[in-house]
Motif scaffolding. Structure first.
Motif, PDB file in Angstrom:
ATOM      1  N   LYS A  74     -67.524  -1.429 -18.691  1.00  0.00           N
ATOM      2  CA  LYS A  74     -66.200  -0.892 -18.999  1.00  0.00           C
ATOM      3  C   LYS A  74     -66.303   0.563 -19.416  1.00  0.00           C
ATOM      4  O   LYS A  74     -67.379   1.039 -19.799  1.00  0.00           O
ATOM      5  CB  LYS A  74     -65.520  -1.705 -20.100  1.00  0.00           C
ATOM      6  N   ASN A  75     -65.181   1.266 -19.334  1.00  0.00           N
ATOM      7  CA  ASN A  75     -65.120   2.647 -19.790  1.00  0.00           C
ATOM      8  C   ASN A  75     -64.615   2.675 -21.229  1.00  0.00           C
ATOM      9  O   ASN A  75     -63.609   2.034 -21.551  1.00  0.00           O
ATOM     10  CB  ASN A  75     -64.175   3.470 -18.916  1.00  0.00           C
ATOM     11  N   GLN A  76     -65.314   3.396 -22.073  1.00  0.00           N
ATOM     12  CA  GLN A  76     -64.839   3.548 -23.445  1.00  0.00           C
ATOM     13  C   GLN A  76     -65.390   4.830 -24.049  1.00  0.00           C
ATOM     14  O   GLN A  76     -66.262   5.484 -23.474  1.00  0.00           O
ATOM     15  CB  GLN A  76     -65.202   2.340 -24.302  1.00  0.00           C
ATOM     16  N   THR A  77     -64.846   5.188 -25.211  1.00  0.00           N
ATOM     17  CA  THR A  77     -65.294   6.374 -25.930  1.00  0.00           C
ATOM     18  C   THR A  77     -66.361   5.967 -26.944  1.00  0.00           C
ATOM     19  O   THR A  77     -66.214   4.970 -27.637  1.00  0.00           O
ATOM     20  CB  THR A  77     -64.105   7.037 -26.652  1.00  0.00           C
ATOM     21  N   VAL A  78     -67.447   6.749 -26.987  1.00  0.00           N
ATOM     22  CA  VAL A  78     -68.581   6.410 -27.848  1.00  0.00           C
ATOM     23  C   VAL A  78     -69.035   7.659 -28.597  1.00  0.00           C
ATOM     24  O   VAL A  78     -69.156   8.737 -28.006  1.00  0.00           O
ATOM     25  CB  VAL A  78     -69.769   5.847 -27.039  1.00  0.00           C
ATOM     26  N   LEU A  79     -69.296   7.493 -29.896  1.00  0.00           N
ATOM     27  CA  LEU A  79     -69.864   8.565 -30.716  1.00  0.00           C
ATOM     28  C   LEU A  79     -71.297   8.203 -31.084  1.00  0.00           C
ATOM     29  O   LEU A  79     -71.568   7.129 -31.616  1.00  0.00           O
ATOM     30  CB  LEU A  79     -69.043   8.764 -31.990  1.00  0.00           C
ATOM     31  N   ILE A  80     -72.219   9.132 -30.788  1.00  0.00           N
ATOM     32  CA  ILE A  80     -73.627   9.000 -31.180  1.00  0.00           C
ATOM     33  C   ILE A  80     -73.973  10.186 -32.065  1.00  0.00           C
ATOM     34  O   ILE A  80     -73.754  11.345 -31.671  1.00  0.00           O
ATOM     35  CB  ILE A  80     -74.547   8.956 -29.945  1.00  0.00           C
ATOM     36  N   LYS A  81     -74.480   9.906 -33.252  1.00  0.00           N
ATOM     37  CA  LYS A  81     -74.864  10.981 -34.174  1.00  0.00           C
ATOM     38  C   LYS A  81     -76.343  10.821 -34.524  1.00  0.00           C
ATOM     39  O   LYS A  81     -76.776   9.768 -34.976  1.00  0.00           O
ATOM     40  CB  LYS A  81     -74.030  10.946 -35.454  1.00  0.00           C
ATOM     41  N   ASP A  82     -77.097  11.880 -34.287  1.00  0.00           N
ATOM     42  CA  ASP A  82     -78.542  11.876 -34.562  1.00  0.00           C
ATOM     43  C   ASP A  82     -79.227  10.669 -33.930  1.00  0.00           C
ATOM     44  O   ASP A  82     -80.083  10.012 -34.541  1.00  0.00           O
ATOM     45  CB  ASP A  82     -78.807  11.913 -36.072  1.00  0.00           C
ATOM     46  N   GLY A  83     -78.845  10.374 -32.700  1.00  0.00           N
ATOM     47  CA  GLY A  83     -79.483   9.304 -31.953  1.00  0.00           C
ATOM     48  C   GLY A  83     -78.980   7.907 -32.249  1.00  0.00           C
ATOM     49  O   GLY A  83     -79.449   6.944 -31.640  1.00  0.00           O
ATOM     50  N   VAL A  84     -78.000   7.767 -33.151  1.00  0.00           N
ATOM     51  CA  VAL A  84     -77.517   6.448 -33.583  1.00  0.00           C
ATOM     52  C   VAL A  84     -76.056   6.276 -33.185  1.00  0.00           C
ATOM     53  O   VAL A  84     -75.234   7.180 -33.378  1.00  0.00           O
ATOM     54  CB  VAL A  84     -77.679   6.280 -35.110  1.00  0.00           C
ATOM     55  N   ILE A  85     -75.720   5.109 -32.622  1.00  0.00           N
ATOM     56  CA  ILE A  85     -74.326   4.812 -32.261  1.00  0.00           C
ATOM     57  C   ILE A  85     -73.512   4.632 -33.542  1.00  0.00           C
ATOM     58  O   ILE A  85     -73.820   3.773 -34.372  1.00  0.00           O
ATOM     59  CB  ILE A  85     -74.242   3.538 -31.400  1.00  0.00           C
ATOM     60  N   LYS A  86     -72.457   5.450 -33.692  1.00  0.00           N
ATOM     61  CA  LYS A  86     -71.681   5.424 -34.934  1.00  0.00           C
ATOM     62  C   LYS A  86     -70.280   4.843 -34.775  1.00  0.00           C
ATOM     63  O   LYS A  86     -69.706   4.337 -35.747  1.00  0.00           O
ATOM     64  CB  LYS A  86     -71.576   6.849 -35.509  1.00  0.00           C
ATOM     65  N   ALA A  87     -69.706   4.923 -33.585  1.00  0.00           N
ATOM     66  CA  ALA A  87     -68.340   4.396 -33.436  1.00  0.00           C
ATOM     67  C   ALA A  87     -67.990   4.275 -31.963  1.00  0.00           C
ATOM     68  O   ALA A  87     -68.546   4.962 -31.099  1.00  0.00           O
ATOM     69  CB  ALA A  87     -67.332   5.309 -34.139  1.00  0.00           C
ATOM     70  N   PHE A  88     -67.030   3.360 -31.705  1.00  0.00           N
ATOM     71  CA  PHE A  88     -66.454   3.188 -30.373  1.00  0.00           C
ATOM     72  C   PHE A  88     -64.950   3.443 -30.457  1.00  0.00           C
ATOM     73  O   PHE A  88     -64.329   3.293 -31.511  1.00  0.00           O
ATOM     74  CB  PHE A  88     -66.688   1.762 -29.851  1.00  0.00           C
ATOM     75  N   GLY A  89     -64.333   3.808 -29.321  1.00  0.00           N
ATOM     76  CA  GLY A  89     -62.882   3.908 -29.232  1.00  0.00           C
ATOM     77  C   GLY A  89     -62.265   5.022 -30.056  1.00  0.00           C
ATOM     78  O   GLY A  89     -62.843   6.100 -30.217  1.00  0.00           O
ATOM     79  N   LYS A  90     -61.078   4.753 -30.638  1.00  0.00           N
ATOM     80  CA  LYS A  90     -60.352   5.767 -31.408  1.00  0.00           C
ATOM     81  C   LYS A  90     -61.146   6.250 -32.611  1.00  0.00           C
ATOM     82  O   LYS A  90     -61.099   7.415 -32.987  1.00  0.00           O
ATOM     83  CB  LYS A  90     -59.005   5.200 -31.868  1.00  0.00           C
ATOM     84  N   LYS A  91     -61.886   5.341 -33.215  1.00  0.00           N
ATOM     85  CA  LYS A  91     -62.691   5.718 -34.371  1.00  0.00           C
ATOM     86  C   LYS A  91     -63.752   6.753 -33.996  1.00  0.00           C
ATOM     87  O   LYS A  91     -64.080   7.640 -34.781  1.00  0.00           O
ATOM     88  CB  LYS A  91     -63.355   4.479 -34.974  1.00  0.00           C
ATOM     89  N   ALA A  92     -64.270   6.649 -32.785  1.00  0.00           N
ATOM     90  CA  ALA A  92     -65.248   7.622 -32.309  1.00  0.00           C
ATOM     91  C   ALA A  92     -64.623   9.014 -32.234  1.00  0.00           C
ATOM     92  O   ALA A  92     -65.233  10.013 -32.652  1.00  0.00           O
ATOM     93  CB  ALA A  92     -65.788   7.202 -30.950  1.00  0.00           C
ATOM     94  N   LEU A  93     -63.396   9.093 -31.714  1.00  0.00           N
ATOM     95  CA  LEU A  93     -62.707  10.383 -31.634  1.00  0.00           C
ATOM     96  C   LEU A  93     -62.439  10.973 -33.013  1.00  0.00           C
ATOM     97  O   LEU A  93     -62.662  12.162 -33.262  1.00  0.00           O
ATOM     98  CB  LEU A  93     -61.383  10.216 -30.879  1.00  0.00           C
ATOM     99  N   GLN A  94     -61.978  10.118 -33.933  1.00  0.00           N
ATOM    100  CA  GLN A  94     -61.664  10.579 -35.282  1.00  0.00           C
ATOM    101  C   GLN A  94     -62.917  11.090 -36.000  1.00  0.00           C
ATOM    102  O   GLN A  94     -62.923  12.168 -36.608  1.00  0.00           O
ATOM    103  CB  GLN A  94     -61.019   9.457 -36.075  1.00  0.00           C
ATOM    104  N   ASN A  95     -64.004  10.314 -35.924  1.00  0.00           N
ATOM    105  CA  ASN A  95     -65.232  10.703 -36.616  1.00  0.00           C
ATOM    106  C   ASN A  95     -65.869  11.939 -35.996  1.00  0.00           C
ATOM    107  O   ASN A  95     -66.428  12.776 -36.703  1.00  0.00           O
ATOM    108  CB  ASN A  95     -66.235   9.549 -36.608  1.00  0.00           C
TER     109      ASN A  95
END
Length: 424
Positions: A21-42
């Motif tokens: 699936k397509n989704q938004t993902v936040l990775i910080k310093d090599g670690v997955i931190k959030a998916f979806g809207k939370k990723a955008l906010q963070n």
């Protein structure tokens, strides 16, 4: 410094029970931190800008159920540290190491020494079924398993059936997997390539089909007699072997080496490194059957089965050099091309055979994408690069196929390492 990314609408595969699936993902310093809207906010709070991830894939790490590492601390062609580095650059998070070694892993000391390695790549050690891999007497199975071995294996041929019966009757392995290769070295003799018209045309001594089928039939019959043994079969390589498994009373978990899915004995020039492999390279019919066997789940997993050698060995004539190839970095790109582009597989099926299935073979937890985890890889199927044995000094192993070939598809990053060579 480890990578930080904000991917908007990137293709993701989270685990074995997930779909792409397509989704938004936040990775910080090599670690997955959030998916979806939370990723955008963070990401906005952290000032991490979106990265173009068109056509890219974020997925769990790959798993190799079995490869050789014969001199883990002083190896010229490969040692445990170069192996870990090379594997992570290729997106591998778990490696199964076979017992064949300059000090066979038939004693607890050889198991413990490798278990002390501090690595985010999980190293799984197969203990030796027989002492020295000679097929004469049993190792102390319970000692090996109690001191860190994940299961038992022998060399890349079938030990004597009577010795297997003896070990199975003792049953010290309990539910731990037993990995065996259906290959009769006496029947193979000096055979270099599976017998076929193409083998004769290339001038190689033929390896008869019976060198795989006869021991395979024996192992399947033995499995009927000892159904509680967690039997695993290593590197099926023939169309007839796939048929025997399909009709088997019990269908053990089974691997196939990646190179047998990419090429066959009608493709290679007489000078290619890829001729010299165990089991012997098969015909186009064999390759098609192996791919179909994986697709129909007759075969469970794809192995790397790396057997690294240095120049002194690689430059020997093909019929005299030690058999085997290396090249973790080639596995995903070439299989993506063969199985997804050409054979129409879904990404989920490829990951089942390259990650989740190999974990089953070793009885280990599956890889997955999860919050606060660095166990991920980023793959760009459109990235072009040229295969070179010397690139980045990742290894001194020179028996890598496809040298100087342009490859399409590359692991761009992996959370298990500080830096992947993104500017190659």
């Amino acid at each position: 410094m480890k990578s930080s990314y904000l991917f908007e609408n990137i293709q993701t595969l989270e685990g074995s029970r997930s779909t792409l699936k397509n989704q938004t993902v936040l990775i910080k310093d090599g670690v997955i931190k959030a998916f979806g809207k939370k990723a955008l906010q963070n990401a906005e709070l952290l000032n991490i800008k979106p990265k173009n991830a068109k056509n890219m894939l974020l997925a769990p790490c790959l798993v190799d159920p079995h490869s050789f590492l014969e001199s883990p601390f002083k190896g010229k062609a490969e040692n445990i540290y170069t192996l870990i580095k090379k594997a992570t650059v290729a997106g591998y998070g778990q490696l199964g190491i076979l017992p064949r070694s300059n000090l066979w892993r038939d004693q607890i000391e050889s198991i413990i020494s490798l278990k002390t390695i501090n690595s985010e790549v999980l190293i799984h050690i197969w203990g030796a079924f027989s002492l020295g891999g000679k097929g004469i007497s049993l190792s102390k199975h319970s000692d090996l398993l109690q001191n860190g071995a994940i299961g038992l294996a022998d060399d890349d041929f079938t030990p004597p059936i009577e010795l297997l019966k003896q070990g199975f009757s003792l049953g010290e392995m309990k539910k731990s997997p037993v990995l065996l290769a259906p290959r009769d070295i006496s029947l193979q003799a000096e055979g270099m390539s599976r017998e076929s018209v193409d083998t004769l045309r290339a001038g190689w001594p033929p390896d008869p089909i019976e060198s795989e089928i006869l021991p395979l039939v024996q192992l399947l019959e033995l499995h009927k007699q000892y159904p509680d043994i967690a039997l695993r079969l290593m590197n099926i390589s023939t169309s007839e072997g796939v048929s025997k498994l399909k009709d088997a009373y019990l269908n053990p978990l089974t691997t196939v080496q990646w190179w047998h899915l990419v090429t066959d004995n009608s493709y290679l020039s007489p000078f290619d490194i890829g001729w010299s492999v165990t089991p012997s390279l098969g015909s186009p019919k064999d390759r098609a059957s192996l791919i179909k066997g994986l697709e129909e789940n007759v075969l469970t997993a794809i192995s790397v089965h790396s057997t690294p050698t240095d120049d002194s060995e690689t430059k020997q004539p093909a019929n005299r050099r030690k058999k085997g190839i290396s090249g973790y970095n080639l596995v995903l790109p070439l299989l993506w091309d063969q199985l997804i582009r050409k054979s129409g597989w879904e990404v989920e099926k490829l990951w089942e055979k390259l990650s989740f299935g190999p974990s089953k073979v070793m009885n280990q937890p599956e890889e997955k994408l999860s919050l606060d985890s660095n166990r991920w890889l980023l793959f760009d199927p459109e990235k072009e690069w040229v295969q070179s044995n010397e690139k980045n000094n990742l290894t001194t192993a020179t028996n890598q196929p496809m040298k100087d070939h342009k490859i399409c598809g590359k692991v761009i990053d992996c959370g298990l390492i500080n830096q992947v060579y993104q500017n190659d």
